[in-house]
Design a protein around this motif. Structure first.
Motif, short mmCIF file in Angstrom:
data_model
loop_
_atom_site.label_atom_id
_atom_site.label_comp_id
_atom_site.label_asym_id
_atom_site.label_seq_id
_atom_site.Cartn_x
_atom_site.Cartn_y
_atom_site.Cartn_z
N TRP A 49 -58.21 -23.33 -54.17
CA TRP A 49 -59.23 -22.70 -53.32
C TRP A 49 -59.94 -21.58 -54.09
CZ3 TRP A 49 -55.58 -21.70 -48.54
CH2 TRP A 49 -55.21 -22.92 -47.98
N TYR A 52 -62.26 -22.93 -56.78
CA TYR A 52 -63.51 -23.43 -56.20
C TYR A 52 -64.45 -22.27 -55.84
CZ TYR A 52 -61.81 -28.26 -55.64
OH TYR A 52 -61.36 -29.53 -55.85
N LEU A 53 -63.88 -21.21 -55.25
CA LEU A 53 -64.70 -20.04 -54.89
C LEU A 53 -65.33 -19.42 -56.13
CD1 LEU A 53 -62.48 -18.18 -52.23
CD2 LEU A 53 -64.75 -19.08 -51.83
N GLY A 56 -67.71 -21.99 -58.03
CA GLY A 56 -68.91 -22.18 -57.20
C GLY A 56 -69.85 -21.00 -57.31
N GLY A 57 -69.29 -19.80 -57.14
CA GLY A 57 -70.10 -18.59 -57.22
C GLY A 57 -70.70 -18.41 -58.60
N MET A 101 -67.68 -8.32 -57.65
CA MET A 101 -67.81 -9.71 -57.17
C MET A 101 -66.47 -10.44 -57.30
SD MET A 101 -71.38 -10.95 -58.81
CE MET A 101 -72.96 -10.56 -58.06
N LEU A 104 -63.89 -8.92 -54.83
CA LEU A 104 -64.11 -9.29 -53.42
C LEU A 104 -63.71 -10.74 -53.17
CD1 LEU A 104 -65.06 -8.27 -50.65
CD2 LEU A 104 -67.34 -9.11 -51.18
N ILE A 105 -64.06 -11.63 -54.10
CA ILE A 105 -63.68 -13.04 -53.95
C ILE A 105 -62.16 -13.16 -53.90
CG2 ILE A 105 -63.56 -15.26 -55.22
CD1 ILE A 105 -66.45 -15.13 -55.65
N VAL A 108 -60.90 -11.83 -50.52
CA VAL A 108 -61.20 -12.80 -49.46
C VAL A 108 -60.21 -13.98 -49.54
CG1 VAL A 108 -62.90 -14.52 -48.68
CG2 VAL A 108 -63.63 -12.19 -49.17
N MET A 112 -57.47 -15.13 -46.83
CA MET A 112 -57.53 -16.53 -46.39
C MET A 112 -56.17 -17.21 -46.50
SD MET A 112 -60.28 -19.15 -47.89
CE MET A 112 -59.24 -20.34 -48.65
N LEU B 33 -67.79 -23.70 -52.52
CA LEU B 33 -68.92 -23.50 -53.44
C LEU B 33 -69.93 -22.52 -52.83
CD1 LEU B 33 -69.43 -25.37 -56.10
CD2 LEU B 33 -71.35 -26.20 -54.79
N MET B 40 -70.60 -13.46 -53.69
CA MET B 40 -71.14 -12.82 -54.89
C MET B 40 -72.53 -12.24 -54.65
SD MET B 40 -69.53 -15.35 -57.75
CE MET B 40 -70.23 -14.66 -59.23
#
Lengths: 133, 102
Positions: A49, A52-53, A56-57, A101, A104-105, A108, A112, B33, B40
């Motif tokens: 997970w 992917y986050l 993706g970002g 960034m 924070l990801i 999160v 989660m 994604l 961000m």
């Protein structure tokens, strides 16, 4: 300017850790050392997970940087690197915006995982009651 | 505007993922994604707001249009990445069946 590089670097590390963990869990399942009665989400799945986050970002933000002409397909690939004063601004942005960034990801993702663990451990409820009410 | 469009895309895909009948469409990956990019861009927006203050909420029309165009392009890129992965992994075996037929 290049804030996405921090998340991309974290994504590379997490992907490597996730692959190693996946192999470890596969070996454990072959040796039958995993307790069958314990209901939990495997760490490798949770790490997936996060990858992917992060990927993706990083990929979508890299596209934004290409859009704004900050990333180019020729050396040194980052337009800010051609000028020392711009490079300094870029490194400062990476250290502030980029790190925030990635942080924070990760925060999160951590929350989660905790919520997902709680949902998995929660006893199943009868959903038909909702439709009656 | 880019953040707003990406958040809407993330919410729509998450709702679609929650109401899915099976995992064959691999919508989970698309959710991550868009949420990753949204988080961000949120950080980016916070830093920009700290710099511009109220001015952040009154962008020029030209900038807004450019950002909206970028947001839609980002959503399209995300969809293309998801679709390519879906076709390569081929969870329903549709491509395998089609190739074997031909």
């Amino acid at each position: 300017m290049a804030c996405f590089l921090v998340s991309a670097a974290e994504a590379v590390v997490v992907t490597a850790v996730e692959k190693a963990e996946e192999k470890k869990e596969f070996r454990a399942s072959e040796d039958n050392t995993i307790k069958e009665d314990v209901v939990s989400i495997p760490l490798s799945r949770k790490l997936k997970w996060l990858t992917y986050l992060l990927w993706g970002g990083a990929v979508l933000l890299a596209f934004e940087h290409i859009w704004h002409g900050e990333v180019v397909p020729w050396f040194p690939f980052l337009t800010a690197m051609t000028n020392p004063s711009d490079a300094q601004v870029m490194f400062h942005e990476m250290a502030t915006v980029g790190v925030c960034m990635a942080l924070l990801i990760t925060v999160v993702w951590f929350v989660m995982c905790k919520v997902a663990d709680a949902i998995v451990k929660r006893p199943a409820t009868d959903t038909t009651q909702d439709t009656v009410a | 505007m880019t953040l707003l469009i990406t958040v809407f895309a993330a919410v729509i895909v998450t709702v679609k993922w929650y109401t899915r009948k099976d995992d064959s469409m691999q919508l989970g990956m698309l959710c991550f994604l868009y949420w990753g990019a949204s988080i961000m861009w949120l950080v980016d927006a916070i830093f920009e707001y700290a710099e511009l203050r109220a001015e952040y909420f009154t962008p020029a029309i030209e900038d807004m249009l450019n950002d909206a165009f970028l947001g839609l392009s980002v959503v399209a890129l995300g969809l293309v990445i998801w679709l390519v992965r879906l076709l390569i992994t081929d969870p329903k075996g549709s491509i395998r069946t089609a190739l074997k037929k031909g």
